[in-house]
Design an enzyme around this catalytic site. Structure first.
Site, mmCIF file in Angstrom:
data_model
loop_
_atom_site.group_PDB
_atom_site.id
_atom_site.type_symbol
_atom_site.label_atom_id
_atom_site.label_comp_id
_atom_site.label_asym_id
_atom_site.label_seq_id
_atom_site.Cartn_x
_atom_site.Cartn_y
_atom_site.Cartn_z
ATOM 1 N N ASN A 51 0.803 -1.212 0.000
ATOM 2 C CA ASN A 51 0.000 0.000 0.000
ATOM 3 C C ASN A 51 0.840 1.267 0.000
ATOM 4 O OD1 ASN A 51 -2.378 1.532 0.101
ATOM 5 N ND2 ASN A 51 -2.286 1.664 2.315
ATOM 6 N N TYR A 89 2.989 7.299 -12.824
ATOM 7 C CA TYR A 89 2.055 6.623 -11.917
ATOM 8 C C TYR A 89 1.200 5.614 -12.682
ATOM 9 C CZ TYR A 89 -1.575 6.140 -8.326
ATOM 10 O OH TYR A 89 -2.462 5.657 -7.397
ATOM 11 N N LYS A 102 1.242 1.537 -12.054
ATOM 12 C CA LYS A 102 0.052 0.792 -11.620
ATOM 13 C C LYS A 102 -0.348 -0.259 -12.658
ATOM 14 C CE LYS A 102 -0.235 2.765 -7.645
ATOM 15 N NZ LYS A 102 -0.105 2.039 -6.397
#
Length: 173
Positions: free
Chosen positions: A7, A71, A75
């Protein structure tokens, strides 16, 4: 180690043209290399105990999004890592999944959106949702709790969108 939840994440806002190599590398290091190494180092424990769970926090942006090329790529890479790991670790009894939230309704994100360049960003996410609302942090926590539970013992290699339906809409820019 019954469950690993990856996380950690950073999300620098920039255009592809304006991106610096250091920003790209730092984002991949935190968002993709970190989870890969965490999984790698848990494998010996899962081998000894006969199983475990991995849930990585991804993002709706893995489908593509504006002002976050590093980003988005990190991901998307997390999805690839997850699907590869589920094949490799499945015989050990390990399930590996991604929870992909959309923009979360938090004070921090609202401030970040307004400070960056999009004073109506939050409203546009709510409008993009068929439910007409934003995702709350508890929604993500509930998805993770489900995926690490025995109720999800046969769910692996999946991306669970916790996005209030925004993954069905064009990227919110």
């Amino acid at each position: 180690m019954d469950a690993l939840v990856n996380n950690a994440g950073i999300e620098p806002a920039h255009s592809l043209e304006g991106m610096e190599l250091g920003t790209w590398q730092a984002t991949l290091d935190v968002n993709l290399t970190g989870p890969a190494l965490m999984i790698k180092h848990c494998v010996p424990m899962w081998r000894r105990q006969g199983g475990g769970r991995v849930v990585s926090i991804g993002s709706r942006v893995w489908l593509g999004g504006g002002w976050t090329p590093a980003y988005s790529a990190s991901k998307a890479g997390l999805v690839g890592l997850t699907r590869t790991a589920c094949r490799e670790l499945g015989p050990l009894g390990v399930t590996v999944n991604v929870v992909a939230p959309s923009f979360l309704h938090t004070a921090f994100n609202a401030q970040k959106a307004e400070a960056a360049f999009l004073d109506s960003y939050v409203g546009r996410f709510a409008e993009a949702s068929p439910l007409g609302r934003l995702v709350e942090p508890v929604d993500v926590a509930n998805a993770v709790a489900f995926l690490v539970s025995d109720r999800a013992r046969n769910i692996t290699g999946e991306v669970l969108h916790v996005a209030a339906g925004t993954q069905l809409a064009p990227a919110v820019q």
